[in-house]
Design a protein around this motif. Sequence first.
Motif, PDB file in Angstrom:
ATOM      1  N   GLY A  47       0.778  -1.224   0.000  1.00  0.00           N
ATOM      2  CA  GLY A  47       0.000   0.000   0.000  1.00  0.00           C
ATOM      3  C   GLY A  47       0.810   1.274   0.000  1.00  0.00           C
ATOM      4  N   ILE A  48       2.076   1.175   0.400  1.00  0.00           N
ATOM      5  CA  ILE A  48       2.855   2.409   0.558  1.00  0.00           C
ATOM      6  C   ILE A  48       3.245   3.016  -0.782  1.00  0.00           C
ATOM      7  CG2 ILE A  48       5.089   1.236   0.683  1.00  0.00           C
ATOM      8  CD1 ILE A  48       5.843   3.280   2.878  1.00  0.00           C
ATOM      9  N   LEU A  49       3.454   2.189  -1.802  1.00  0.00           N
ATOM     10  CA  LEU A  49       3.897   2.728  -3.088  1.00  0.00           C
ATOM     11  C   LEU A  49       2.782   3.476  -3.825  1.00  0.00           C
ATOM     12  CD1 LEU A  49       6.476   2.925  -4.683  1.00  0.00           C
ATOM     13  CD2 LEU A  49       5.850   0.848  -5.910  1.00  0.00           C
ATOM     14  N   PRO A  50       1.553   2.936  -3.925  1.00  0.00           N
ATOM     15  CA  PRO A  50       0.489   3.750  -4.547  1.00  0.00           C
ATOM     16  C   PRO A  50       0.240   5.062  -3.815  1.00  0.00           C
ATOM     17  CG  PRO A  50      -0.173   1.452  -4.455  1.00  0.00           C
ATOM     18  CD  PRO A  50       1.087   1.565  -3.660  1.00  0.00           C
ATOM     19  N   PHE A  51       0.283   5.000  -2.488  1.00  0.00           N
ATOM     20  CA  PHE A  51       0.084   6.247  -1.749  1.00  0.00           C
ATOM     21  C   PHE A  51       1.239   7.217  -1.975  1.00  0.00           C
ATOM     22  CE2 PHE A  51       1.098   8.701   2.081  1.00  0.00           C
ATOM     23  CZ  PHE A  51      -0.048   9.482   2.173  1.00  0.00           C
ATOM     24  N   GLY A  52       2.461   6.698  -2.008  1.00  0.00           N
ATOM     25  CA  GLY A  52       3.615   7.564  -2.223  1.00  0.00           C
ATOM     26  C   GLY A  52       3.612   8.246  -3.578  1.00  0.00           C
ATOM     27  N   SER A 108      -4.679  -9.790  -3.381  1.00  0.00           N
ATOM     28  CA  SER A 108      -4.523  -8.808  -4.454  1.00  0.00           C
ATOM     29  C   SER A 108      -5.370  -7.567  -4.198  1.00  0.00           C
ATOM     30  CB  SER A 108      -4.906  -9.433  -5.796  1.00  0.00           C
ATOM     31  OG  SER A 108      -6.279  -9.806  -5.800  1.00  0.00           O
ATOM     32  N   PHE A 109      -6.507  -7.762  -3.538  1.00  0.00           N
ATOM     33  CA  PHE A 109      -7.348  -6.610  -3.200  1.00  0.00           C
ATOM     34  C   PHE A 109      -6.782  -5.849  -2.011  1.00  0.00           C
ATOM     35  CE2 PHE A 109     -10.796  -4.541  -0.945  1.00  0.00           C
ATOM     36  CZ  PHE A 109     -11.508  -3.923  -1.954  1.00  0.00           C
ATOM     37  N   MET A 110      -6.387  -6.564  -0.969  1.00  0.00           N
ATOM     38  CA  MET A 110      -5.961  -5.910   0.265  1.00  0.00           C
ATOM     39  C   MET A 110      -4.608  -5.232   0.119  1.00  0.00           C
ATOM     40  SD  MET A 110      -8.468  -6.327   2.284  1.00  0.00           S
ATOM     41  CE  MET A 110      -7.686  -5.716   3.774  1.00  0.00           C
ATOM     42  N   ASN A 111      -3.730  -5.781  -0.726  1.00  0.00           N
ATOM     43  CA  ASN A 111      -2.395  -5.186  -0.857  1.00  0.00           C
ATOM     44  C   ASN A 111      -2.469  -3.731  -1.327  1.00  0.00           C
ATOM     45  OD1 ASN A 111      -1.161  -7.523  -0.027  1.00  0.00           O
ATOM     46  ND2 ASN A 111      -0.753  -8.274  -2.100  1.00  0.00           N
ATOM     47  N   CYS A 112      -3.341  -3.467  -2.298  1.00  0.00           N
ATOM     48  CA  CYS A 112      -3.477  -2.086  -2.783  1.00  0.00           C
ATOM     49  C   CYS A 112      -4.473  -1.284  -1.960  1.00  0.00           C
ATOM     50  CB  CYS A 112      -3.900  -2.095  -4.253  1.00  0.00           C
ATOM     51  SG  CYS A 112      -2.622  -2.669  -5.382  1.00  0.00           S
ATOM     52  N   ALA A 113      -5.472  -1.962  -1.383  1.00  0.00           N
ATOM     53  CA  ALA A 113      -6.451  -1.249  -0.559  1.00  0.00           C
ATOM     54  C   ALA A 113      -5.821  -0.652   0.685  1.00  0.00           C
ATOM     55  CB  ALA A 113      -7.599  -2.182  -0.180  1.00  0.00           C
ATOM     56  N   GLY A 163      -8.052  -1.083  -4.281  1.00  0.00           N
ATOM     57  CA  GLY A 163      -8.198  -2.537  -4.180  1.00  0.00           C
ATOM     58  C   GLY A 163      -8.823  -3.142  -5.416  1.00  0.00           C
ATOM     59  N   ALA A 164      -9.840  -2.486  -5.985  1.00  0.00           N
ATOM     60  CA  ALA A 164     -10.481  -3.008  -7.194  1.00  0.00           C
ATOM     61  C   ALA A 164      -9.516  -3.016  -8.372  1.00  0.00           C
ATOM     62  CB  ALA A 164     -11.725  -2.178  -7.519  1.00  0.00           C
ATOM     63  N   VAL A 165      -8.739  -1.943  -8.532  1.00  0.00           N
ATOM     64  CA  VAL A 165      -7.757  -1.895  -9.614  1.00  0.00           C
ATOM     65  C   VAL A 165      -6.718  -2.994  -9.437  1.00  0.00           C
ATOM     66  CG1 VAL A 165      -5.937  -0.506 -10.667  1.00  0.00           C
ATOM     67  CG2 VAL A 165      -8.092   0.562 -10.041  1.00  0.00           C
ATOM     68  N   GLY A 166      -6.246  -3.191  -8.200  1.00  0.00           N
ATOM     69  CA  GLY A 166      -5.271  -4.237  -7.944  1.00  0.00           C
ATOM     70  C   GLY A 166      -5.816  -5.627  -8.224  1.00  0.00           C
ATOM     71  N   PHE A 167      -7.064  -5.876  -7.837  1.00  0.00           N
ATOM     72  CA  PHE A 167      -7.640  -7.205  -8.052  1.00  0.00           C
ATOM     73  C   PHE A 167      -7.797  -7.521  -9.529  1.00  0.00           C
ATOM     74  CE2 PHE A 167     -11.425  -9.699  -8.986  1.00  0.00           C
ATOM     75  CZ  PHE A 167     -11.106 -10.890  -8.349  1.00  0.00           C
ATOM     76  N   TYR A 168      -8.412  -6.612 -10.287  1.00  0.00           N
ATOM     77  CA  TYR A 168      -8.641  -6.901 -11.701  1.00  0.00           C
ATOM     78  C   TYR A 168      -7.332  -6.960 -12.493  1.00  0.00           C
ATOM     79  CZ  TYR A 168     -13.680  -6.611 -11.208  1.00  0.00           C
ATOM     80  OH  TYR A 168     -14.981  -6.863 -10.859  1.00  0.00           O
ATOM     81  N   SER A 169      -6.302  -6.255 -12.029  1.00  0.00           N
ATOM     82  CA  SER A 169      -4.992  -6.377 -12.671  1.00  0.00           C
ATOM     83  C   SER A 169      -4.423  -7.777 -12.466  1.00  0.00           C
ATOM     84  CB  SER A 169      -4.034  -5.327 -12.093  1.00  0.00           C
ATOM     85  OG  SER A 169      -4.509  -4.022 -12.307  1.00  0.00           O
ATOM     86  N   CYS A 170      -4.547  -8.299 -11.250  1.00  0.00           N
ATOM     87  CA  CYS A 170      -4.060  -9.655 -10.981  1.00  0.00           C
ATOM     88  C   CYS A 170      -4.876 -10.704 -11.725  1.00  0.00           C
ATOM     89  CB  CYS A 170      -4.102  -9.930  -9.476  1.00  0.00           C
ATOM     90  SG  CYS A 170      -2.863  -9.039  -8.527  1.00  0.00           S
ATOM     91  N   PHE A 171      -6.176 -10.480 -11.836  1.00  0.00           N
ATOM     92  CA  PHE A 171      -7.021 -11.428 -12.556  1.00  0.00           C
ATOM     93  C   PHE A 171      -6.607 -11.500 -14.022  1.00  0.00           C
ATOM     94  CE2 PHE A 171     -11.350 -12.716 -14.207  1.00  0.00           C
ATOM     95  CZ  PHE A 171     -11.292 -13.988 -13.662  1.00  0.00           C
ATOM     96  N   TRP A 172      -6.343 -10.348 -14.624  1.00  0.00           N
ATOM     97  CA  TRP A 172      -5.883 -10.319 -16.015  1.00  0.00           C
ATOM     98  C   TRP A 172      -4.496 -10.955 -16.131  1.00  0.00           C
ATOM     99  CZ3 TRP A 172      -1.492  -7.776 -17.775  1.00  0.00           C
ATOM    100  CH2 TRP A 172      -1.325  -7.736 -19.159  1.00  0.00           C
ATOM    101  N   PHE A 173      -3.636 -10.703 -15.172  1.00  0.00           N
ATOM    102  CA  PHE A 173      -2.265 -11.215 -15.207  1.00  0.00           C
ATOM    103  C   PHE A 173      -2.245 -12.744 -15.123  1.00  0.00           C
ATOM    104  CE2 PHE A 173       1.465 -12.499 -12.627  1.00  0.00           C
ATOM    105  CZ  PHE A 173       2.449 -12.204 -13.541  1.00  0.00           C
ATOM    106  N   THR A 174      -3.025 -13.308 -14.197  1.00  0.00           N
ATOM    107  CA  THR A 174      -3.032 -14.766 -14.051  1.00  0.00           C
ATOM    108  C   THR A 174      -3.586 -15.451 -15.302  1.00  0.00           C
ATOM    109  OG1 THR A 174      -5.136 -14.520 -12.866  1.00  0.00           O
ATOM    110  CG2 THR A 174      -3.144 -14.765 -11.540  1.00  0.00           C
TER     111      THR A 174
END
Length: 502
Positions: free
Chosen positions: A367-372, A431-436, A481-492
């Motif tokens: 979470g620190i990098l998106p906020f930064g 994937s949701f919580m890491n960015c949330a 969190g939503a952006v992070g989740f759908y990015s991981c879904f596309w990646f997998t």
Amino acid sequence: NYAVRGYPVGFKAPPSYTGLKSDELYIFNHLKFTITYREDPSDFDGIRITGFDVHPVSIEHKIDTETVTSTTTVSTCNGEDADTPVNDPTTYLALRTGASGEPLKVVYSYEVKWDKQDMAWADRWDVYLVGSPDDDIHYFAIVNSLMIVVFLMGAVATIMIRTLRKDIAGYNEMQTLEEAQEETGWKLVHGDVFRPPSFSPMALSVMCGTGIQIGCAVTLVLLCAVAGIVNPMKKGQALSSVIFLYVLSGSVAGYFSSRLYKFCDGKAWKRNTMLTAAAFPGLLVCMFIVLNVFLSFAGAATAVSFWLIIALFLLWIGVSTPLAFVGSYFGFQADKEEVPTKTNQIARFVPEQPFFATIPWSCLFGGILPFGSVCIELFFIMSALWLHQYYYVMGFLLAVLFILASTCCTVSIVMCYLQLCTEDHRWWWKSFMNCAASGFYLLLYSLWFLSSKLQLVGVLPVVVYLTYMTMISLAFSLFCGAVGFYSCFWFTKKIYGAVKVD
């Protein structure tokens, strides 16, 4: 030439300016008021005040008496234009006591000038749009943040592409040569990577749909502001636009939430739609009503009438909820999302994970990098919200939103790849919580802003500030969190679709 709120009461001059051994303090004791007005009998009656400027002057007035009254003659301020006080280093009023230690007596004076102009009443706030000295810092900070994020995305993309290409080539070569070696790494969990989450797929789908709705509404508002449809100087209009576009984006939330819930083999589609339409707005309304009760008892002017709350409730019931059902209908009618691998009947055992891959440590790191990437711009936004400043560079804010989304995508994909390499297929909630977790950092930043920048008196203003910042932090978390989740879904789907699986 730029405008600020208020005027300085004095200034400090360094020795290089005064020629003295130490800094010298001077006081502004004469104020020049310039009042601009407009007359147009064909349009309106009377006059309209379109501007009020104050220009401070430091001058040591010359008087002949010890006591100053309204009839005292002041030779340095006698009302004639030729003798109007001006800022002259030779006549500055130094803020110091006399030679024998007597207190300094200051004569305060002012003058008023009426200036007739053709400025329209609607353009009276444009004076605050004139560039200030901080604008260069503001622009350079945004460009610097953009360049750092672009460089980070390029570096991470290069590393990931080279690593993945090597992994995929190795896995496919093993299948080609029919080697008897045991599979290792992220391919080992191909039979479980698309297994629906065991913990509340309903909550995950609702939160992801709400996050996409928030992002859609904010993006549309910024596009309207850039196109000139919404005036950022009118804060009430901008806030109304956010609420209106958020309500209209209900179909987007219903569609994305239902698609994800259908993929997780969910059957309670009515409950899913109702929670998507009501969960986040209902939470905000409950917080707002509780806060409004305290404001009403305290007799605060910011308390909202009961009828306005009823109007917002009807807007939600009559517009947002039906649109959410429409989007949910199309989402459930669409074909189920196709994935490149089949899911095993029995879930694979997950080995012990390193500490940085477990919650809450992965959330704190992710979470620190998106906020930064947006914290510099966040200072200007917070100043506009709470320090009565004006924020009008909506084009830059749109770019910052793109930076935030790109950073969330990059961080979530990297952390998902590292997690799959440790043979942990439970990436859905992580994937949701890491960015949330960026919303948690936003809340901490708001606490720092409260302690260092705001000077709130009393408990109620602090409660109001913390309540609204909690709402903003929740919305920020859901979007990231939503952006992070759908990015991981596309990646997998991409990486498992590129390898040959039995």
